[in-house]
Design a protein around this motif. Sequence first.
Motif, mmCIF file in Angstrom:
data_model
loop_
_atom_site.group_PDB
_atom_site.id
_atom_site.type_symbol
_atom_site.label_atom_id
_atom_site.label_comp_id
_atom_site.label_asym_id
_atom_site.label_seq_id
_atom_site.Cartn_x
_atom_site.Cartn_y
_atom_site.Cartn_z
ATOM 1 N N ILE A 18 0.916 -1.278 0.104
ATOM 2 C CA ILE A 18 0.055 0.175 -0.108
ATOM 3 C C ILE A 18 0.731 1.315 -0.119
ATOM 4 O O ILE A 18 0.625 2.222 -0.652
ATOM 5 C CB ILE A 18 -0.957 -0.184 1.088
ATOM 6 N N LEU A 19 2.029 1.367 0.756
ATOM 7 C CA LEU A 19 2.719 2.288 0.762
ATOM 8 C C LEU A 19 3.417 2.602 -0.422
ATOM 9 O O LEU A 19 3.596 3.653 -0.771
ATOM 10 C CB LEU A 19 3.958 2.300 2.058
ATOM 11 N N VAL A 20 3.717 1.534 -1.100
ATOM 12 C CA VAL A 20 4.652 1.688 -2.451
ATOM 13 C C VAL A 20 3.627 2.425 -3.402
ATOM 14 O O VAL A 20 4.026 3.376 -4.048
ATOM 15 C CB VAL A 20 5.255 0.252 -2.903
ATOM 16 N N GLY A 48 -2.748 7.033 2.354
ATOM 17 C CA GLY A 48 -1.794 5.620 2.243
ATOM 18 C C GLY A 48 -1.343 5.227 3.645
ATOM 19 O O GLY A 48 -1.512 4.016 3.872
ATOM 20 N N VAL A 49 -0.950 6.143 4.610
ATOM 21 C CA VAL A 49 -0.587 5.660 5.923
ATOM 22 C C VAL A 49 -1.684 5.329 6.670
ATOM 23 O O VAL A 49 -1.470 4.246 7.209
ATOM 24 C CB VAL A 49 0.031 6.862 6.677
ATOM 25 N N VAL A 50 -2.962 5.793 6.698
ATOM 26 C CA VAL A 50 -4.125 5.288 7.071
ATOM 27 C C VAL A 50 -4.408 3.805 6.838
ATOM 28 O O VAL A 50 -4.920 3.031 7.462
ATOM 29 C CB VAL A 50 -5.139 6.031 7.279
ATOM 30 N N PHE A 120 8.693 6.128 1.516
ATOM 31 C CA PHE A 120 9.685 5.439 1.328
ATOM 32 C C PHE A 120 10.759 5.106 2.243
ATOM 33 O O PHE A 120 10.929 3.940 2.629
ATOM 34 C CB PHE A 120 10.646 5.767 0.092
ATOM 35 N N ALA A 121 10.885 6.195 3.045
ATOM 36 C CA ALA A 121 11.672 5.766 4.472
ATOM 37 C C ALA A 121 11.021 4.911 5.308
ATOM 38 O O ALA A 121 11.436 4.251 6.037
ATOM 39 C CB ALA A 121 12.054 7.177 4.880
ATOM 40 N N THR A 122 9.799 5.108 5.218
ATOM 41 C CA THR A 122 8.898 4.438 6.279
ATOM 42 C C THR A 122 8.668 2.967 6.087
ATOM 43 O O THR A 122 8.930 2.224 6.603
ATOM 44 C CB THR A 122 7.148 5.031 6.185
ATOM 45 N N LEU A 123 8.699 2.822 4.567
ATOM 46 C CA LEU A 123 8.840 1.555 3.891
ATOM 47 C C LEU A 123 10.128 0.778 4.395
ATOM 48 O O LEU A 123 9.943 -0.315 4.953
ATOM 49 C CB LEU A 123 8.719 1.536 2.458
ATOM 50 N N GLY A 124 11.103 1.523 4.352
ATOM 51 C CA GLY A 124 12.494 0.957 4.622
ATOM 52 C C GLY A 124 12.228 0.652 5.911
ATOM 53 O O GLY A 124 12.681 -0.507 6.540
ATOM 54 N N MET A 125 11.800 1.314 7.028
ATOM 55 C CA MET A 125 11.895 1.109 8.413
ATOM 56 C C MET A 125 10.743 -0.324 8.758
ATOM 57 O O MET A 125 11.225 -1.116 9.258
ATOM 58 C CB MET A 125 11.176 2.208 9.359
ATOM 59 N N MET A 126 9.776 -0.376 7.764
ATOM 60 C CA MET A 126 8.848 -1.515 8.160
ATOM 61 C C MET A 126 9.494 -2.789 7.374
ATOM 62 O O MET A 126 9.502 -3.795 8.249
ATOM 63 C CB MET A 126 7.805 -1.435 7.144
ATOM 64 N N ILE A 127 10.515 -2.699 6.233
ATOM 65 C CA ILE A 127 11.153 -3.788 5.850
ATOM 66 C C ILE A 127 12.165 -4.191 6.937
ATOM 67 O O ILE A 127 12.471 -5.461 7.087
ATOM 68 C CB ILE A 127 11.933 -3.562 4.705
ATOM 69 N N MET A 128 12.741 -3.483 7.689
ATOM 70 C CA MET A 128 13.879 -3.401 8.594
ATOM 71 C C MET A 128 13.255 -4.325 10.124
ATOM 72 O O MET A 128 13.737 -5.175 10.209
ATOM 73 C CB MET A 128 14.100 -2.000 9.213
ATOM 74 N N SER A 129 12.055 -3.986 10.187
ATOM 75 C CA SER A 129 11.380 -4.659 11.495
ATOM 76 C C SER A 129 11.050 -5.950 10.838
ATOM 77 O O SER A 129 10.801 -6.730 11.808
ATOM 78 C CB SER A 129 10.300 -3.660 11.992
#
Lengths: 492, 100
Positions: A18-20, A48-50, A120-129
Motif C-alpha cells: 500500500i505504501l509503495v 496511504g498511511v491510514v 519510502f523511508a517508512t517503507l524502509g523501516m517496515m522492511i527492517m522490522s
Amino acid sequence: MEQVMSSINLSAIAPELILVVCSLLILLIQSFAPIRLKGWYGYVSLIGVVGAVAVVLTQPQSFELRAIEYSFNGMWVVDNYCRFFKLIFLLGTGLTILISIKYLDNEAMQHGEYYALIIFATLGMMIMSSGAELITIFLGVELMSISLYVLAGYTRNRMISNEAALKYFLLGSFATCFLLYGIALIYGSTGTTSIPAIAKFIAGAGFGGPTIVMGMALLVIGFGFKTASVPFHMWAPDVYEGAPAPVTAFMSAGPKAAAFAAFARIFMEALPSLQTNWTMLIWVMAVLTMSVGNVIALVQENIKRMLAYSSIAHAGYVLVAFLSAGERGISSILYYMLAYTCMNIGAFAVITVLAGKGEQRVRIADFRGLGYRHPIAALAMTLFLFSLAGIPPTGGFMGKFYIFSAAIKEGFVGLAIIGVINSVVSVYYYLRVTVAMYMQAPDTAAEKEIPVTVFSPALVIAIFISAYGVLSLGLFPSTYLAMVKLSFLTLL
Amino acid sequence: MVPLAYYLIVSALLFCLGVLGVLTRRNSIVIFMSIELMLNAANLGFVAFSHFLGGLDGQLFVFFIMVVAAAEVTVGLAVIVALYRNWDTIFADRIHLLKG
C-alpha cells in the motif's frame, strides 16, 4: 505460538505494498496532474498511511495467538513484534505528514517528492522490522537511510541544510560499511544470512569463534550509528539542527525505533549465544549514551540541538531496556518507543510552527513569553517536555518506570541507578524551556515584534494526537501494556 | 588454489584503507570514494566466503550491495552538487555552520 512457512504471500507484505503504491501515485500526480492539486499531496500520503495502519491491524495472523508467519522462503517474517513497531513507524509518519503540510507551504517548497520520500523511508523501516534475513534488513536500512539523506537536505537553498545532508550522508554510509562488513563476517563464520539459521548454527557449534565476535562488534558499531548512541553520535546534533524541523521530528522517532527493532531482532534472535560478549559492550555504550547526551544538552541554546542531545540520551534509556533483554526488556523498548514517538514529534510540532519562515527562531530565548502569546501551544509544549523529562502522569514517566524496573529485575541495578540520576539531570534542561515560556518576558523590542503565528488545522490535529498519546500512555498504561506484552519477540 | 585467508587479508586491508581515507581526507568526494572502497572490501569478503563455503548467498548479497551503492552514489553526488552551489567548496573542513 504457531509457525507457518510459505514462499510467496502477498498478504504478508500488504501494508508495504500500500505504501509503495501510495508514494508512486504521489510522484505520478506530481508529474501529470495540474499544479493546483499541489496542496493535496500531503493528504494523499495520509490516506496511504491510514490504509497501511488498517492493514497492519487486520492482517490474518491473530494478535492473541502470537502467530509467526515466515514467507518468501524465510526472508520475511510477520509477528506481533514487527506489527507493533510498524504501528509506531506509521504513527510517526502520519504525525510528520500532518506537521509538514503547513511548513512546506510557508517555505514555498510544497513538492510531491517530499511525501514520497517520507513514505519510502517508512517503507524502509517496515522492511527492517520484518526482515528475517540479514539481506532484507540491510535493504531496509539502506532504503530508509538514502531517503533520509535527501530529506535532510530538502531545503536546498539553506546552507545549513546542505551541510546537514552532507554530514548525514557521509557518516551514514560510513556506518553502513561497518554494518556490511559485520554481516560479511557473520556470514563467513556461519555460512548463512538467515536469522533463525544463524541462531541454530551457533547453538549447534557452541561458541562461534573470533570471526563471529568481530562481526558482532562491527554490527554494534553500525547500529550504534543508526541509533545515535555514544560514541557514534557525532552526526546527530548537526543533522538534527540543520535539517528542516518536520524532517528532524521524523528522523528522531521512526528511524531510531526501526534501528532498535532490527538491532534487537538480530541480537536476541540470531546472536543470543553471544549475550555475555555483547552485554559488556552495550553496558558501556548505555552509560556513555545517557550521560553524554544529558550533560551536553544542559548547555545548548538552540532548541533543535537541545532536543538532539535529549534524543541521544533517550537512546541510552532504550539501550538499558535492550540490555535487560527477555520479555520485560523487549516490551519496555516497545512501550518506550511508542511514548517517545508521541512526545518528541509533539514537541517538534510546536517548534515547527513557532520557528516561523526560514526557521529564524529556534533559540530557547525565542520561547520567552510564549505562555502569554500562545497559551495553548505553550501548554502542549510543557506537556511534551514534562513527558520527555519523565514526570508523571505522562507516557514518558511510565516508559522510564518500565525500563528501570526491567533493568532492576534482570540484575542491572547499577545501570538503573545511573539511568535515574541521568533522568533527574535532564529535568533541568527541559524545565529551562518551560521557565522561558512562562516566567520570562521577551526583553528586546525585536523579540516583541513576532508576527502572529498561524496554526493550520492539520498541525492542531497532530499536536492533539500527540498530547492524547502522551496522556493516555501515562494515565491508562494497562491497555497498551496488554498489547506490548503480546508483542515481544516470540522466539526468545 | 589461493587460500581463503589471503582474500580476507586483502579485504581487511581495503577496509582499513577506506577507514583511514574517511578519517584523514578533507575533500568530500575523496571521502566518498573511501566509503566506496570500504563497500568493496565487504563485497570481496562476501565473494570469498561464498566461494569457500560453497553457497550462493554471499554472491547474491554482493549484487544487492552493488545496486545499493549505485543508489548511494546518485544521492551522494546530488547532495555534494547542491552543497557546492551554496558553499562554493566541497572541502569538509571549510563547511562549518554547525559546530560539531
